[in-house]
Scaffold this motif. Structure first.
Motif, PDB file in Angstrom:
ATOM      1  N   THR A 186       3.171   4.227  38.871  1.00 46.01           N
ATOM      2  CA  THR A 186       1.971   3.436  38.484  1.00 46.01           C
ATOM      3  C   THR A 186       3.146   2.094  37.480  1.00 46.01           C
ATOM      4  O   THR A 186       3.610   0.936  37.756  1.00 46.01           O
ATOM      5  CB  THR A 186       0.586   2.553  38.408  1.00 46.01           C
ATOM      6  N   ILE A 187       3.327   2.676  36.366  1.00 46.46           N
ATOM      7  CA  ILE A 187       3.750   2.567  35.454  1.00 46.46           C
ATOM      8  C   ILE A 187       5.323   1.914  35.487  1.00 46.46           C
ATOM      9  O   ILE A 187       5.879   0.916  35.156  1.00 46.46           O
ATOM     10  CB  ILE A 187       3.315   3.746  34.577  1.00 46.46           C
ATOM     11  N   GLU A 188       5.888   2.809  36.314  1.00 48.68           N
ATOM     12  CA  GLU A 188       7.584   2.972  36.322  1.00 48.68           C
ATOM     13  C   GLU A 188       7.592   1.114  37.438  1.00 48.68           C
ATOM     14  O   GLU A 188       8.487   1.203  37.640  1.00 48.68           O
ATOM     15  CB  GLU A 188       8.092   3.726  37.374  1.00 48.68           C
ATOM     16  N   GLU A 189       6.665   0.970  38.745  1.00 49.91           N
ATOM     17  CA  GLU A 189       6.311   0.161  40.027  1.00 49.91           C
ATOM     18  C   GLU A 189       6.414  -1.084  38.611  1.00 49.91           C
ATOM     19  O   GLU A 189       7.217  -2.036  39.159  1.00 49.91           O
ATOM     20  CB  GLU A 189       5.660   0.316  40.117  1.00 49.91           C
ATOM     21  N   SER A 192      -1.965   1.947  28.882  1.00 51.70           N
ATOM     22  CA  SER A 192      -3.398   3.024  28.567  1.00 51.70           C
ATOM     23  C   SER A 192      -4.082   3.674  29.219  1.00 51.70           C
ATOM     24  O   SER A 192      -4.746   4.612  28.330  1.00 51.70           O
ATOM     25  CB  SER A 192      -4.242   1.990  27.611  1.00 51.70           C
ATOM     26  N   GLU A 193      -4.024   3.599  30.163  1.00 48.62           N
ATOM     27  CA  GLU A 193      -4.622   3.944  31.368  1.00 48.62           C
ATOM     28  C   GLU A 193      -4.685   5.415  31.558  1.00 48.62           C
ATOM     29  O   GLU A 193      -5.206   6.073  31.518  1.00 48.62           O
ATOM     30  CB  GLU A 193      -4.918   3.099  33.038  1.00 48.62           C
ATOM     31  N   LEU A 194      -3.091   4.901  31.161  1.00 48.35           N
ATOM     32  CA  LEU A 194      -2.342   6.664  31.837  1.00 48.35           C
ATOM     33  C   LEU A 194      -3.291   7.510  30.014  1.00 48.35           C
ATOM     34  O   LEU A 194      -3.534   8.494  30.380  1.00 48.35           O
ATOM     35  CB  LEU A 194      -0.788   6.928  31.147  1.00 48.35           C
ATOM     36  N   GLU A 235       5.006 -15.316  34.126  1.00 49.12           N
ATOM     37  CA  GLU A 235       4.803 -14.229  34.941  1.00 49.12           C
ATOM     38  C   GLU A 235       5.536 -12.635  34.365  1.00 49.12           C
ATOM     39  O   GLU A 235       5.072 -12.063  34.545  1.00 49.12           O
ATOM     40  CB  GLU A 235       5.778 -15.066  36.297  1.00 49.12           C
ATOM     41  N   MET A 236       6.646 -13.470  32.895  1.00 47.09           N
ATOM     42  CA  MET A 236       6.698 -12.020  32.265  1.00 47.09           C
ATOM     43  C   MET A 236       5.994 -11.844  31.443  1.00 47.09           C
ATOM     44  O   MET A 236       6.146 -10.256  31.772  1.00 47.09           O
ATOM     45  CB  MET A 236       8.136 -12.936  32.295  1.00 47.09           C
ATOM     46  N   GLN A 237       5.499 -12.159  30.782  1.00 48.18           N
ATOM     47  CA  GLN A 237       4.356 -11.325  29.360  1.00 48.18           C
ATOM     48  C   GLN A 237       3.591 -11.342  30.828  1.00 48.18           C
ATOM     49  O   GLN A 237       2.567  -9.855  29.870  1.00 48.18           O
ATOM     50  CB  GLN A 237       3.345 -13.019  29.296  1.00 48.18           C
ATOM     51  N   GLU A 238       2.359 -11.887  32.163  1.00 46.26           N
ATOM     52  CA  GLU A 238       2.076 -10.735  32.486  1.00 46.26           C
ATOM     53  C   GLU A 238       2.546  -9.345  33.194  1.00 46.26           C
ATOM     54  O   GLU A 238       1.074  -9.003  33.411  1.00 46.26           O
ATOM     55  CB  GLU A 238       1.588 -11.467  33.978  1.00 46.26           C
ATOM     56  N   ALA A 239       3.660  -9.505  33.416  1.00 46.30           N
ATOM     57  CA  ALA A 239       4.036  -8.195  33.941  1.00 46.30           C
ATOM     58  C   ALA A 239       3.873  -7.050  32.080  1.00 46.30           C
ATOM     59  O   ALA A 239       3.901  -5.655  32.230  1.00 46.30           O
ATOM     60  CB  ALA A 239       5.305  -8.221  33.955  1.00 46.30           C
ATOM     61  N   SER A 240       4.746  -7.450  31.006  1.00 47.26           N
ATOM     62  CA  SER A 240       4.373  -7.000  30.290  1.00 47.26           C
ATOM     63  C   SER A 240       2.974  -6.452  30.024  1.00 47.26           C
ATOM     64  O   SER A 240       2.773  -5.129  29.446  1.00 47.26           O
ATOM     65  CB  SER A 240       4.755  -7.653  28.780  1.00 47.26           C
ATOM     66  N   ASP A 241       2.319  -7.425  29.869  1.00 44.52           N
ATOM     67  CA  ASP A 241       0.467  -6.821  30.187  1.00 44.52           C
ATOM     68  C   ASP A 241       0.477  -5.621  31.238  1.00 44.52           C
ATOM     69  O   ASP A 241      -0.678  -4.510  30.673  1.00 44.52           O
ATOM     70  CB  ASP A 241      -0.457  -8.175  30.188  1.00 44.52           C
ATOM     71  N   GLN A 242       0.462  -5.888  32.023  1.00 47.41           N
ATOM     72  CA  GLN A 242       0.350  -4.704  32.485  1.00 47.41           C
ATOM     73  C   GLN A 242       0.861  -3.573  32.237  1.00 47.41           C
ATOM     74  O   GLN A 242       0.477  -2.579  32.193  1.00 47.41           O
ATOM     75  CB  GLN A 242       1.397  -4.677  34.216  1.00 47.41           C
ATOM     76  N   ILE A 243       1.978  -3.759  31.829  1.00 46.92           N
ATOM     77  CA  ILE A 243       2.949  -2.197  31.676  1.00 46.92           C
ATOM     78  C   ILE A 243       1.988  -1.594  30.266  1.00 46.92           C
ATOM     79  O   ILE A 243       1.450  -0.734  30.531  1.00 46.92           O
ATOM     80  CB  ILE A 243       4.535  -2.589  31.339  1.00 46.92           C
ATOM     81  N   SER A 244       1.895  -2.560  28.982  1.00 46.06           N
ATOM     82  CA  SER A 244       0.847  -2.048  28.316  1.00 46.06           C
ATOM     83  C   SER A 244      -0.410  -1.302  28.686  1.00 46.06           C
ATOM     84  O   SER A 244      -1.068  -0.720  28.232  1.00 46.06           O
ATOM     85  CB  SER A 244       0.185  -2.837  27.381  1.00 46.06           C
ATOM     86  N   ARG A 261      -2.611  14.954  39.233  1.00 48.47           N
ATOM     87  CA  ARG A 261      -2.064  13.903  40.514  1.00 48.47           C
ATOM     88  C   ARG A 261      -1.780  13.015  40.353  1.00 48.47           C
ATOM     89  O   ARG A 261      -1.983  12.137  40.228  1.00 48.47           O
ATOM     90  CB  ARG A 261      -2.515  14.762  41.932  1.00 48.47           C
ATOM     91  N   ARG A 262      -3.576  12.647  39.779  1.00 48.67           N
ATOM     92  CA  ARG A 262      -3.787  11.326  38.991  1.00 48.67           C
ATOM     93  C   ARG A 262      -2.747  11.186  38.019  1.00 48.67           C
ATOM     94  O   ARG A 262      -2.814   9.454  38.102  1.00 48.67           O
ATOM     95  CB  ARG A 262      -5.155  11.720  38.387  1.00 48.67           C
ATOM     96  N   VAL A 263      -2.413  11.953  37.184  1.00 47.48           N
ATOM     97  CA  VAL A 263      -1.409  11.489  36.132  1.00 47.48           C
ATOM     98  C   VAL A 263      -0.584  11.044  36.843  1.00 47.48           C
ATOM     99  O   VAL A 263       0.162  10.326  36.130  1.00 47.48           O
ATOM    100  CB  VAL A 263      -1.584  12.549  34.770  1.00 47.48           C
ATOM    101  N   ASN A 264      -0.014  11.728  37.384  1.00 49.34           N
ATOM    102  CA  ASN A 264       1.723  11.317  38.178  1.00 49.34           C
ATOM    103  C   ASN A 264       0.981  10.341  39.035  1.00 49.34           C
ATOM    104  O   ASN A 264       2.701   8.944  39.430  1.00 49.34           O
ATOM    105  CB  ASN A 264       2.204  12.145  38.706  1.00 49.34           C
ATOM    106  N   ASN A 265       0.675   9.585  39.804  1.00 51.95           N
ATOM    107  CA  ASN A 265       0.382   8.225  40.483  1.00 51.95           C
ATOM    108  C   ASN A 265      -0.109   7.169  39.072  1.00 51.95           C
ATOM    109  O   ASN A 265       0.606   6.533  39.243  1.00 51.95           O
ATOM    110  CB  ASN A 265      -1.458   9.283  40.441  1.00 51.95           C
ATOM    111  N   GLN A 266      -0.582   7.412  38.093  1.00 53.50           N
ATOM    112  CA  GLN A 266      -0.907   6.668  36.887  1.00 53.50           C
ATOM    113  C   GLN A 266       0.936   6.603  36.456  1.00 53.50           C
ATOM    114  O   GLN A 266       1.130   5.492  36.527  1.00 53.50           O
ATOM    115  CB  GLN A 266      -1.262   7.079  36.463  1.00 53.50           C
ATOM    116  N   LYS A 267       1.947   7.273  36.488  1.00 56.84           N
ATOM    117  CA  LYS A 267       2.863   7.458  35.926  1.00 56.84           C
ATOM    118  C   LYS A 267       3.650   6.092  36.961  1.00 56.84           C
ATOM    119  O   LYS A 267       5.250   5.355  36.686  1.00 56.84           O
ATOM    120  CB  LYS A 267       3.812   8.719  35.463  1.00 56.84           C
TER     121      LYS A 267
END
Length: 138
Positions: free
Chosen positions: A96-99, A45-47, A32-41, A88-94
């Motif tokens: 998401t990254i923080e979450e 990249s989406e940002l 789960e920790m690895q999946e969370a790390s992959d989600q951040i990455s 707005r889209r960039v801020n939303n993505q940021k």
């Protein structure tokens, strides 16, 4: 005496099963920790892609606006809305990254807790083995 040995072997087996269960839980938490790390990455990249795409769209729109002799108010308003939408889209993505980062920290803490529990259970199991077998654990 036989009853006592049987009870001790039963207790030993229960301890062994607990250790196995905690080891599996530890592996699950590590995954789960690895999946969370992959989600951040992935979110990062989406940002970057989003920023790149928004810059391209703004440059194209700006080039079409400056290429004309006169700029219509509607076109200028559309360009401003495009910029606002991009921000707005960039801020939303940021956000998401923080979450995702907070979720990763939570998973790290959970993994550390399961590691401590597994270590404690293994120590108890090894202690029981030493008592039953009369040999120190190597």
């Amino acid at each position: 005496m036989k009853k006592h040995n049987r009870e001790m072997t039963t207790i030993l087996k229960v301890r062994e099963l607990r250790v196995d269960s905690l080891r599996r839980m530890q592996l699950i938490k590590a995954r789960e920790m690895q999946e969370a790390s992959d989600q951040i990455s992935s979110n990062l990249s989406e940002l970057q892609d989003l920023k790149h795409n928004m810059i391209e769209a703004e440059q194209k729109t700006l080039a079409s606006l400056t290429g004309q002799g006169f700029v219509k108010v509607d076109a200028l308003v559309g360009f401003t809305k495009l910029q606002q939408d991009g921000v707005r889209r960039v801020n939303n993505q940021k956000l998401t990254i923080e979450e995702s980062r907070l979720k990763y920290q939570q998973k790290v803490e959970e993994h550390q807790e399961t590691m401590a529990k597994a270590l404690h259970a293994e120590k108890r199991w090894m202690g029981l083995q030493e008592i039953l077998k009369g040999e120190p654990w190597n």
